[in-house]
Write an enzyme that holds these catalytic residues in place. Structure first.
Site, PDB file in Angstrom:
ATOM      1  N   ARG A  88       0.850  -1.195   0.000  1.00 42.24           N
ATOM      2  CA  ARG A  88       0.000   0.000   0.000  1.00 42.24           C
ATOM      3  C   ARG A  88       0.890   1.251   0.000  1.00 42.24           C
ATOM      4  NH1 ARG A  88       1.468   1.801   4.248  1.00 42.24           N
ATOM      5  NH2 ARG A  88       0.234   3.707   3.978  1.00 42.24           N
ATOM      6  N   GLY A  89       0.230   2.397  -0.169  1.00 40.91           N
ATOM      7  CA  GLY A  89       0.951   3.642  -0.360  1.00 40.91           C
ATOM      8  C   GLY A  89       1.038   3.915  -1.840  1.00 40.91           C
ATOM      9  N   ALA A  90       0.814   5.170  -2.227  1.00 40.39           N
ATOM     10  CA  ALA A  90       0.743   5.487  -3.656  1.00 40.39           C
ATOM     11  C   ALA A  90       1.994   5.064  -4.435  1.00 40.39           C
ATOM     12  CB  ALA A  90       0.463   6.982  -3.842  1.00 40.39           C
ATOM     13  N   ARG A 131      -7.060  -0.182  -7.716  1.00 44.41           N
ATOM     14  CA  ARG A 131      -7.167   0.993  -6.830  1.00 44.41           C
ATOM     15  C   ARG A 131      -7.398   2.225  -7.698  1.00 44.41           C
ATOM     16  NH1 ARG A 131      -4.886   0.652  -1.770  1.00 44.41           N
ATOM     17  NH2 ARG A 131      -6.387   2.303  -1.319  1.00 44.41           N
ATOM     18  N   GLN A 237      -3.880   2.478   9.982  1.00 46.59           N
ATOM     19  CA  GLN A 237      -2.538   2.570   9.397  1.00 46.59           C
ATOM     20  C   GLN A 237      -1.604   3.416  10.250  1.00 46.59           C
ATOM     21  OE1 GLN A 237      -5.397   2.999   7.630  1.00 46.59           O
ATOM     22  NE2 GLN A 237      -5.188   2.275   5.523  1.00 46.59           N
ATOM     23  N   ASP A 278      -2.489  10.690  -2.367  1.00 45.39           N
ATOM     24  CA  ASP A 278      -2.715   9.652  -3.370  1.00 45.39           C
ATOM     25  C   ASP A 278      -3.008  10.239  -4.744  1.00 45.39           C
ATOM     26  OD1 ASP A 278      -3.082   6.647  -2.163  1.00 45.39           O
ATOM     27  OD2 ASP A 278      -3.394   8.196  -0.668  1.00 45.39           O
ATOM     28  N   ASN A 288      -6.244  12.101  -0.052  1.00 47.13           N
ATOM     29  CA  ASN A 288      -5.380  11.296   0.815  1.00 47.13           C
ATOM     30  C   ASN A 288      -6.286  10.471   1.716  1.00 47.13           C
ATOM     31  OD1 ASN A 288      -2.651  10.603   1.670  1.00 47.13           O
ATOM     32  ND2 ASN A 288      -3.096  11.668   3.577  1.00 47.13           N
ATOM     33  N   LYS A 289      -5.686   9.701   2.593  1.00 50.52           N
ATOM     34  CA  LYS A 289      -6.446   8.798   3.455  1.00 50.52           C
ATOM     35  C   LYS A 289      -7.560   9.534   4.179  1.00 50.52           C
ATOM     36  CE  LYS A 289      -5.952   5.291   3.622  1.00 50.52           C
ATOM     37  NZ  LYS A 289      -6.686   4.342   2.740  1.00 50.52           N
TER      38      LYS A 289
END
Length: 383
Positions: A88-90, A131, A237, A278, A288-289
């Site tokens: 995970r993570g862009a 995604r 997270q 993201d 973003n999250k």
């Protein structure tokens, strides 16, 4: 950093709207509920090549209880790992997708016909559907597809060209992280407390992180700030990943609930907020999250500078504003339960967007590998 230097940085990077002064007095940080930490422990790479030429990942759904690695030797395995947040993570999902394409080309290269550009295009479609919000994924896939076309036209070995391009994407991300860290570190006063959200550190990039990169570089220089870590519901997270990697690195941090952010910023000792991204729209609106927007609102209310840290590949000139960013909605079970245990009544309606959009007007500056700019000045750092 001297107060004069800090004033100069904020002069060059004007804040937007009212409520955030260019400089603000800082009280000594209140390091609430901070414990002593173990000696520095290396943070494992979240992604690597497997011995078979596929993708090896650290399964982040098992952290912090278990440090488990998975070798992904099929395209479907890579797609499942991206979709399920095992990786995970862009930036890492873009890197993983590129490595997955290279691995698939290598496996097809062992057959009689060998891989074709059409095979790469089909594989890109599979990975691209995993995604929708993270633009780095689609950027990496498009880059790999262009390289496949150029290699085919030049008569190069497609599998070798794909692996080299995937490695280049990874190497470039590592360098971009360090550059972002250098620029962000200049904005952090000595003895500061910095607030973040979600995980935008070494676990979420191909290098030392984006939002956490300045923290790690300041640690190298012997003046790491204290980090405030919201837990980041519903998948935690912050508590599972950011707190885990910071404590392994020996960096002091304090965990808080998401609902505590505004009250914590109200104490007045938080110097700035550093968050990842993201997708950044052309006008500076940033996805973003989920929870990032709330942090930005609290930061504005309490005069805390709010920075987005991301590589230029996260900027999407084709997306005009935040309203045009597709927001992924995830399974209701992520909110209604935790690891198989139901925490809400059966049949309860659930809304579970994975991301929110922070308007550009709430963002003090965007820190990229090419420079620090106001959200209205993104054209300065994109091609």
């Amino acid at each position: 950093m001297s107060s004069r230097a800090q004033r100069e940085i904020f002069r060059l990077l004007p804040c937007h709207g009212e409520g955030i002064p260019s400089t603000r007095p800082l009280r000594p940080p209140a390091r609430l509920f901070t414990i002593g930490y173990l000696p520095l422990v290396p943070i494992p790479d979240p992604i690597a090549w497997s011995s078979s030429g596929g993708v090896r990942i650290l399964d982040q759904t098992r952290l912090p209880q278990q440090e488990r690695y998975l070798d992904l030797d099929t395209l479907d395995g890579v797609a499942e790992a991206i979709r399920s947040l095992r990786v995970r993570g862009a930036p890492p999902i873009g890197i993983a997708a590129a490595m997955g394409l290279a691995g698939e080309a290598g496996r097809r290269g062992r057959g009689a016909a060998g891989p074709t550009v059409a095979d790469v295009r089909n594989a890109c479609a599979v990975l691209g559907a995993t995604r929708p919000t993270a633009v780095n994924l689609h950027w990496a896939l498009a880059r790999m597809l262009r390289r496949a076309g150029a290699a085919s036209a030049a008569g190069e070995a497609l599998a070798e060209a794909m692996r080299a391009e995937a490695q280049a994407i990874w190497d470039e991300d590592r360098a971009m992280c360090r550059r972002i860290g250098e620029l962000g570190a200049a904005l952090v006063p000595d003895g500061a407390t910095v607030c973040t959200i979600c995980n935008a550190g070494a676990l979420a990039t191909g290098g030392i992180g984006t939002a956490l990169a300045p923290i790690y570089l300041l640690q190298e220089r012997g003046r790491a700030p204290h980090v405030l870590v919201p837990e980041t519901r519903p998948l935690l997270q912050g508590s599972r990943l950011t707190a885990w990697e910071l404590t392994r690195a020996g960096i002091a941090c304090t965990l808080i609930g998401d609902g505590m952010i505004a009250s914590r910023l109200r104490l007045g000792d938080v110097a700035c907020a550093f968050v990842g991204a993201d997708r950044i729209a052309a006008n500076g609106d940033t996805a973003n999250k989920i929870g990032t927007y709330a942090l930005a609102l609290a930061a504005r209310a309490h005069g805390v500078p709010f920075y987005v840290l991301a590589p230029t590949s996260t900027i999407d000139p084709a997306t005009p504003d935040g309203a045009a960013i597709p927001i992924e909605e995830r399974a209701p079970e992520e909110v209604a339960g935790w690891r198989g245990q139901r925490t809400a009544p059966a049949g309860m309606a659930v809304w579970n967007p994975a991301f929110d959009v922070t308007p550009a007007r709430l963002i003090t500056g965007i820190i990229t590998d090419r420079g620090v700019v106001a959200p209205t000045e993104l054209a300065r750092v994109i091609d």
